[in-house]
Design an enzyme around this catalytic site. Structure first.
Site, PDB file in Angstrom:
ATOM      1  N   GLY A   8       0.715  -1.076   0.110  1.00 31.63           N
ATOM      2  CA  GLY A   8      -0.114  -0.085   0.036  1.00 31.63           C
ATOM      3  C   GLY A   8       1.013   1.288   0.006  1.00 31.63           C
ATOM      4  O   GLY A   8       0.396   2.207   0.634  1.00 31.63           O
ATOM      5  N   GLY A  11      -0.607   5.096  -1.145  1.00 31.47           N
ATOM      6  CA  GLY A  11      -1.591   5.820  -0.351  1.00 31.47           C
ATOM      7  C   GLY A  11      -0.828   6.911   0.388  1.00 31.47           C
ATOM      8  O   GLY A  11       0.448   7.061   0.158  1.00 31.47           O
ATOM      9  N   GLN A  12      -1.679   7.797   1.204  1.00 31.53           N
ATOM     10  CA  GLN A  12      -1.083   8.786   2.083  1.00 31.53           C
ATOM     11  C   GLN A  12       0.003   8.243   3.098  1.00 31.53           C
ATOM     12  O   GLN A  12       1.102   8.652   2.875  1.00 31.53           O
ATOM     13  CB  GLN A  12      -1.969   9.242   2.620  1.00 31.53           C
ATOM     14  CG  GLN A  12      -1.727  10.242   3.899  1.00 31.53           C
ATOM     15  CD  GLN A  12      -2.777  10.898   4.740  1.00 31.53           C
ATOM     16  OE1 GLN A  12      -3.259  11.891   4.583  1.00 31.53           O
ATOM     17  NE2 GLN A  12      -3.281   9.969   5.884  1.00 31.53           N
ATOM     18  N   ALA A  81      -2.316  -1.747   2.967  1.00 36.15           N
ATOM     19  CA  ALA A  81      -3.156  -1.672   1.832  1.00 36.15           C
ATOM     20  C   ALA A  81      -4.603  -2.024   2.143  1.00 36.15           C
ATOM     21  O   ALA A  81      -4.872  -2.200   3.150  1.00 36.15           O
ATOM     22  CB  ALA A  81      -2.508  -2.903   0.902  1.00 36.15           C
ATOM     23  N   SER A 125      -7.461   0.447  13.019  1.00 39.20           N
ATOM     24  CA  SER A 125      -8.375   1.690  12.779  1.00 39.20           C
ATOM     25  C   SER A 125      -9.212   1.800  14.049  1.00 39.20           C
ATOM     26  O   SER A 125      -9.819   0.969  14.682  1.00 39.20           O
ATOM     27  CB  SER A 125      -9.125   1.420  11.623  1.00 39.20           C
ATOM     28  OG  SER A 125     -10.404   2.811  11.411  1.00 39.20           O
ATOM     29  N   GLU A 127     -12.081   2.982  13.871  1.00 37.49           N
ATOM     30  CA  GLU A 127     -13.243   2.787  13.638  1.00 37.49           C
ATOM     31  C   GLU A 127     -13.685   1.349  14.386  1.00 37.49           C
ATOM     32  O   GLU A 127     -14.800   1.052  14.602  1.00 37.49           O
ATOM     33  CB  GLU A 127     -13.257   2.496  12.099  1.00 37.49           C
ATOM     34  CG  GLU A 127     -13.479   3.800  11.224  1.00 37.49           C
ATOM     35  CD  GLU A 127     -14.740   4.750  11.455  1.00 37.49           C
ATOM     36  OE1 GLU A 127     -15.442   4.127  11.651  1.00 37.49           O
ATOM     37  OE2 GLU A 127     -14.490   5.851  11.415  1.00 37.49           O
ATOM     38  N   TYR A 149     -16.124  -1.629   6.784  1.00 36.27           N
ATOM     39  CA  TYR A 149     -14.624  -1.321   6.821  1.00 36.27           C
ATOM     40  C   TYR A 149     -14.337  -1.591   8.321  1.00 36.27           C
ATOM     41  O   TYR A 149     -13.132  -2.485   8.556  1.00 36.27           O
ATOM     42  CB  TYR A 149     -14.671  -0.041   6.674  1.00 36.27           C
ATOM     43  CG  TYR A 149     -13.083   0.744   6.813  1.00 36.27           C
ATOM     44  CD1 TYR A 149     -12.182   0.589   5.971  1.00 36.27           C
ATOM     45  CD2 TYR A 149     -12.839   1.236   8.076  1.00 36.27           C
ATOM     46  CE1 TYR A 149     -10.874   0.997   6.382  1.00 36.27           C
ATOM     47  CE2 TYR A 149     -11.578   1.717   8.175  1.00 36.27           C
ATOM     48  CZ  TYR A 149     -10.511   1.685   7.352  1.00 36.27           C
ATOM     49  OH  TYR A 149      -9.415   2.081   7.777  1.00 36.27           O
ATOM     50  N   LYS A 153     -11.410  -4.354   9.804  1.00 33.96           N
ATOM     51  CA  LYS A 153     -10.204  -3.954  10.209  1.00 33.96           C
ATOM     52  C   LYS A 153     -10.089  -4.850  11.739  1.00 33.96           C
ATOM     53  O   LYS A 153      -9.026  -5.119  12.227  1.00 33.96           O
ATOM     54  CB  LYS A 153     -10.220  -2.534  10.451  1.00 33.96           C
ATOM     55  CG  LYS A 153      -9.854  -1.657   9.276  1.00 33.96           C
ATOM     56  CD  LYS A 153      -8.397  -1.752   9.094  1.00 33.96           C
ATOM     57  CE  LYS A 153      -7.872  -0.855   7.899  1.00 33.96           C
ATOM     58  NZ  LYS A 153      -6.402  -0.970   7.779  1.00 33.96           N
ATOM     59  N   HIS A 179      -6.078  10.859  10.659  1.00 33.51           N
ATOM     60  CA  HIS A 179      -5.067  11.483  10.366  1.00 33.51           C
ATOM     61  C   HIS A 179      -4.905  12.185   8.972  1.00 33.51           C
ATOM     62  O   HIS A 179      -5.256  11.349   8.012  1.00 33.51           O
ATOM     63  CB  HIS A 179      -3.679  10.867  10.602  1.00 33.51           C
ATOM     64  CG  HIS A 179      -3.631   9.632  10.282  1.00 33.51           C
ATOM     65  ND1 HIS A 179      -4.418   8.454  10.674  1.00 33.51           N
ATOM     66  CD2 HIS A 179      -2.935   9.008   9.261  1.00 33.51           C
ATOM     67  CE1 HIS A 179      -4.142   7.245  10.015  1.00 33.51           C
ATOM     68  NE2 HIS A 179      -3.309   7.782   9.010  1.00 33.51           N
ATOM     69  N   ARG A 184      -4.182  13.314   0.813  1.00 32.80           N
ATOM     70  CA  ARG A 184      -5.293  12.583   0.870  1.00 32.80           C
ATOM     71  C   ARG A 184      -6.384  13.215  -0.495  1.00 32.80           C
ATOM     72  O   ARG A 184      -6.223  14.306  -0.732  1.00 32.80           O
ATOM     73  CB  ARG A 184      -6.171  13.177   2.097  1.00 32.80           C
ATOM     74  CG  ARG A 184      -6.149  12.522   3.398  1.00 32.80           C
ATOM     75  CD  ARG A 184      -6.525  11.248   3.386  1.00 32.80           C
ATOM     76  NE  ARG A 184      -6.714  10.945   4.817  1.00 32.80           N
ATOM     77  CZ  ARG A 184      -6.605   9.630   5.410  1.00 32.80           C
ATOM     78  NH1 ARG A 184      -6.497   8.456   4.297  1.00 32.80           N
ATOM     79  NH2 ARG A 184      -6.891   9.408   6.340  1.00 32.80           N
TER      80      ARG A 184
END
Length: 343
Positions: A8, A11-12, A81, A125, A127, A149, A153, A179, A184
């Site tokens: 991954g 990504g950011q 990822a 996460s 979440e 999601y 996770k 974050h 993003r």
């Protein structure tokens, strides 16, 4: 030279982590499903595209993961990822679960199979905690996921814990709260707000459509959070850590601050759209990063509550890029594009 493999990397977090590790003298390899056609735009923006070795890997294919581990022989593996959008996960629950859970399980099993002293970091996460009724979540807070999601996770998190305890792998998870950074994409609400405010300030007549702006989140600065990932793999024993600022702010306050930064009243330009509300929302999200501060020596320096993130994202939005994708002013690059060189 230590070797790091980042699943991954496009990504950011993957891009900022690659920058940090390169500055520490690592050989860095990053993966994408198809490295031949991926643009790796975030690596380009940070000016490190040519310094990162790139490999094509399908995380849902165990043989593909095993092949890249045997080829690179990394000292450290970072799994960043998979699907990264809570909102999209409600529309693509199966794809989200497979990309996050099966991918993590394949990496763990491949590491066990090669039987080398590889240290593994997994991106969990906040979440996973769900709605904690306003209480700050720490490493002992139960998981009550409220989205596909978050369920995925949470499942990946327990796979990591199981492999650590059952097979003795150096495997840990960072339970990261929100974050942000200029890297993003606009499907993330903070970047969506920043970009729209800048366009409107330049004369655009558009309206910014948002969902529930009463939610409160613990928002931090992404370049700082990847430092915590690195620190977790430098410890003698693997463990899981909550990474957060410890403070929450209403999304409405961020919207107001972003528009005020360019001299505008947000109420004249924002439309609340009920269709953008999620089926399940977390009213207040806040983390307790005490363990990371004590054991890792890590603490967030930039916070949304101090408008640090608003200021840095607004300034990055206006910062011109040269033909190599790096910022024109080296001093500003250190301050806003990575902070890695200062660590």
């Amino acid at each position: 030279m230590k070797k790091a493999l980042i699943f991954g990397v496009s990504g950011q977090d993957g891009a900022y982590l690659a920058q940090l590790l390169l500055n520490k003298g690592y050989f860095v390899c990053g993966t994408s499903r198809d490295a031949q056609i991926s643009s790796f735009q975030n690596l380009v923006h940070l000016g490190i595209r040519e310094q990162v070795s790139l490999q094509s890997v399908a995380l849902n294919d165990f043989r593909s993961v095993l092949h890249v581990l045997n080829k690179i022989r990394p000292d450290e593996v970072y799994n960043l990822a998979g699907h990264s959008s809570v909102g999209i996960s409600f529309e693509q629950p199966v794809e989200t679960f497979e990309s996050l859970t099966i991918g993590t399980l394949n990496i763990l099993e491949a590491i066990r199979f090669v039987n080398q002293p590889i240290k593994f970091y997994n991106a969990a996460s906040s979440e996973c905690f769900g709605d904690t009724q306003g209480k700050a979540a720490d490493e002992t807070t139960p998981f009550r996921p409220r989205s596909p999601y978050a369920v995925a996770k949470a499942s990946a998190f327990w796979h990591v814990a199981n492999y650590r305890e059952a097979y003795g792998l150096f495997a840990c998870s960072g339970i990261l709260f929100n974050h942000e950074s200029p890297l993003r994409p606009e499907r993330f609400v903070i970047q969506k707000i920043i970009s729209a405010a800048c366009r409107i300030a330049k004369g655009s007549q558009e309206k910014l459509y948002l969902g529930n702006i009463s939610i409160q989140c613990d928002w931090g600065w992404a370049p700082e959070y990847v430092k915590a990932m690195y620190l977790m793999l430098q410890q003698e024993q693997p463990d899981d850590y909550v990474i957060a600022t410890g403070e929450s702010q209403k999304l409405e306050d961020f919207v107001a601050a972003a528009f005020a930064y360019v001299g505008l009243d947000w109420r004249e330009h924002v439309v609340i759209d009920a269709s953008l509300f999620r089926p399940l929302d977390i009213a207040i999200s806040r983390g307790n990063p005490a363990k990371a501060r004590i054991k890792l020596g890590w603490q967030a320096q930039y916070k949304l509550t101090d408008n640090d993130v608003v200021r840095m994202m607004m300034q990055a939005q206006a910062r011109p890029l040269n033909s190599n994708g790096t910022e024109m002013y080296a001093k500003e690059k250190v301050k806003y594009s990575g902070l890695a060189t200062a660590f």
